[in-house]
Structures are given as structure tokens and as C-alpha cells.
Design an enzyme around this catalytic site. Structure first.
Site, PDB file in Angstrom:
ATOM      1  N   ASP A  99       1.624  11.947  12.206  1.00 27.56           N
ATOM      2  CA  ASP A  99       2.953  12.517  12.883  1.00 27.56           C
ATOM      3  C   ASP A  99       3.056  14.114  12.583  1.00 27.56           C
ATOM      4  O   ASP A  99       3.486  14.797  13.405  1.00 27.56           O
ATOM      5  CB  ASP A  99       4.172  11.781  12.431  1.00 27.56           C
ATOM      6  CG  ASP A  99       5.342  12.244  12.885  1.00 27.56           C
ATOM      7  OD1 ASP A  99       5.398  12.250  14.226  1.00 27.56           O
ATOM      8  OD2 ASP A  99       6.404  12.852  12.147  1.00 27.56           O
ATOM      9  N   MET A 154       0.210  -6.305  -0.344  1.00 21.47           N
ATOM     10  CA  MET A 154       0.650  -5.612   0.689  1.00 21.47           C
ATOM     11  C   MET A 154       1.527  -4.437   0.578  1.00 21.47           C
ATOM     12  O   MET A 154       1.647  -3.446   1.566  1.00 21.47           O
ATOM     13  CB  MET A 154       1.813  -6.717   1.527  1.00 21.47           C
ATOM     14  CG  MET A 154       1.037  -7.946   1.895  1.00 21.47           C
ATOM     15  SD  MET A 154      -0.455  -7.900   2.886  1.00 21.47           S
ATOM     16  CE  MET A 154       0.321  -6.823   4.363  1.00 21.47           C
ATOM     17  N   GLU A 155       2.243  -4.305  -0.427  1.00 16.92           N
ATOM     18  CA  GLU A 155       2.795  -3.127  -0.868  1.00 16.92           C
ATOM     19  C   GLU A 155       1.916  -1.727  -1.093  1.00 16.92           C
ATOM     20  O   GLU A 155       2.039  -0.692  -0.536  1.00 16.92           O
ATOM     21  CB  GLU A 155       3.666  -3.115  -2.350  1.00 16.92           C
ATOM     22  CG  GLU A 155       4.946  -3.927  -2.150  1.00 16.92           C
ATOM     23  CD  GLU A 155       4.524  -5.465  -1.961  1.00 16.92           C
ATOM     24  OE1 GLU A 155       5.515  -6.166  -1.605  1.00 16.92           O
ATOM     25  OE2 GLU A 155       3.386  -6.106  -2.065  1.00 16.92           O
ATOM     26  N   LEU A 209       6.727 -12.387   6.324  1.00 15.87           N
ATOM     27  CA  LEU A 209       6.594 -13.287   5.292  1.00 15.87           C
ATOM     28  C   LEU A 209       6.480 -13.027   3.816  1.00 15.87           C
ATOM     29  O   LEU A 209       6.196 -13.662   3.080  1.00 15.87           O
ATOM     30  CB  LEU A 209       5.637 -14.528   5.815  1.00 15.87           C
ATOM     31  CG  LEU A 209       5.942 -15.357   6.959  1.00 15.87           C
ATOM     32  CD1 LEU A 209       4.822 -16.186   7.333  1.00 15.87           C
ATOM     33  CD2 LEU A 209       7.208 -15.569   7.168  1.00 15.87           C
ATOM     34  N   CYS A 210       6.517 -11.650   3.822  1.00  9.80           N
ATOM     35  CA  CYS A 210       6.365 -11.134   2.338  1.00  9.80           C
ATOM     36  C   CYS A 210       7.789 -11.149   1.618  1.00  9.80           C
ATOM     37  O   CYS A 210       8.844 -11.091   1.922  1.00  9.80           O
ATOM     38  CB  CYS A 210       6.122  -9.528   2.476  1.00  9.80           C
ATOM     39  SG  CYS A 210       4.408  -9.236   2.690  1.00  9.80           S
ATOM     40  N   HIS A 211       7.527 -11.649   0.223  1.00  9.42           N
ATOM     41  CA  HIS A 211       8.658 -11.634  -0.750  1.00  9.42           C
ATOM     42  C   HIS A 211       9.042 -10.290  -1.080  1.00  9.42           C
ATOM     43  O   HIS A 211       8.263  -9.279  -1.205  1.00  9.42           O
ATOM     44  CB  HIS A 211       8.035 -12.488  -1.991  1.00  9.42           C
ATOM     45  CG  HIS A 211       7.929 -13.892  -1.774  1.00  9.42           C
ATOM     46  ND1 HIS A 211       6.786 -14.258  -1.160  1.00  9.42           N
ATOM     47  CD2 HIS A 211       8.815 -14.917  -1.768  1.00  9.42           C
ATOM     48  CE1 HIS A 211       6.951 -15.571  -1.120  1.00  9.42           C
ATOM     49  NE2 HIS A 211       8.035 -16.157  -1.448  1.00  9.42           N
TER      50      HIS A 211
END
Length: 159
Positions: A126, A111-112, A74-76
């Protein structure tokens, strides 16, 4: 308090940002990665067989920030102006990953910044898992955000 991504029927919904003002938005996030002292030394001395761990993790974190709306449903899509990913060994077993994101838009970049920290930490894991599968990614959190209607936020140790 209501969740912004839930509609009046309790269903997931993308927030309407159409009426919001564009302002400069920033966010800082961190992640910590615990590892064996030997692993940290290999990273510092650039002796991991896969290559330069921190350079690769920096690029991966930046790419992760740019791909956030593809990963978080739901992130723009945010027109990022700046993303940075920095590393510091806090001690012989803990790598601190610090991220910063900036844009001028109608919604924030928290969020970014969090995605950048997460993807950078996963990349370190990794690249180093062949020598240390016991690494632990921990404490991914937002440190601060600025801009927007809700104002500024700064993490203060609440407990």
C-alpha cells in the site's frame, strides 16, 4: 485425517478448547515481497512519500496479529504476550518479512503469526504502490510452531 473445524455433519464449527491445557505456544511465519530494485532503494533510504514504510508495516503487522479473530472467522481470541515483525532485504528485489507470536493459552498462535506477515506485506504494498504496482506478495508460510497437544512443527522444504 479429519479437519478440526468441521463437525460430524460437515458444517463449519469452532473447535472446543475447553479441555485443553494452557501451555506456552509460539509461532514463526514469513512473507516475501518482490519489487523493483528502485522501490527497494526508496524503502531503504526512507524516501517513500507516505513515510517510513518498515516502521508503519511493523505496527500494522502487530495490529493485524491482535485482530486475527476478527478477520479469520473460527479463530479463538488469544491473549498474545509477544508479537514481533522484522524485515530484511534478501537481495536488491526481495524483502523478507519475519514474524513471531507467543502466548500461554489453550490454542496456538500460528494464525496470528501468519496474519502479522500478511498485513505487514500488504502495508508495504500500500505504501509503495504509487511507485511500483508490479510488486508481488509471495510465499506466506508458517516456519515453525511450538507447544500444545500436537507438538512442535518446523517447515522443511518439501519440494
Amino acid at each position: 485425517m479429519q479437519f478440526s473445524h468441521i463437525d460430524e455433519h460437515g458444517k463449519a464449527s469452532m473447535v472446543d478448547i475447553g479441555d485443553k491445557q494452557e501451555t506456552v505456544r509460539t509461532a514463526e511465519a514469513v512473507a516475501r515481497l518482490k519489487m523493483k530494485p528502485e522501490t527497494a532503494l526508496l524503502i531503504k533510504e526512507n524516501k517513500i512519500k507516505k513515510g517510513d514504510v518498515l516502521s508503519c508495516a511493523r505496527i500494522a503487522g502487530i495490529m493485524g496479529a491482535k485482530k486475527t479473530p476478527e478477520l479469520i472467522p473460527l479463530c479463538h481470541g488469544v491473549p498474545l504476550e509477544k508479537v514481533s515483525v522484522d524485515f530484511k532485504f534478501e537481495n536488491e528485489t526481495t524483502l523478507l518479512i519475519s514474524t513471531f507470536a507467543k502466548c500461554e493459552y489453550k490454542t496456538g498462535v500460528e494464525m496470528e503469526a501468519l496474519t502479522a506477515a500478511s498485513v505487514a506485506a500488504l502495508t508495504v504494498y500500500d505504501m509503495c504502490k504509487a511507485v511500483d504496482r508490479a510488486m508481488v506478495i509471495q510465499e506466506i508460510r508458517l516456519l515453525s510452531k511450538s507447544g500444545g497437544r500436537s507438538g512442535d512443527y518446523k517447515f522443511e522444504n518439501e519440494g
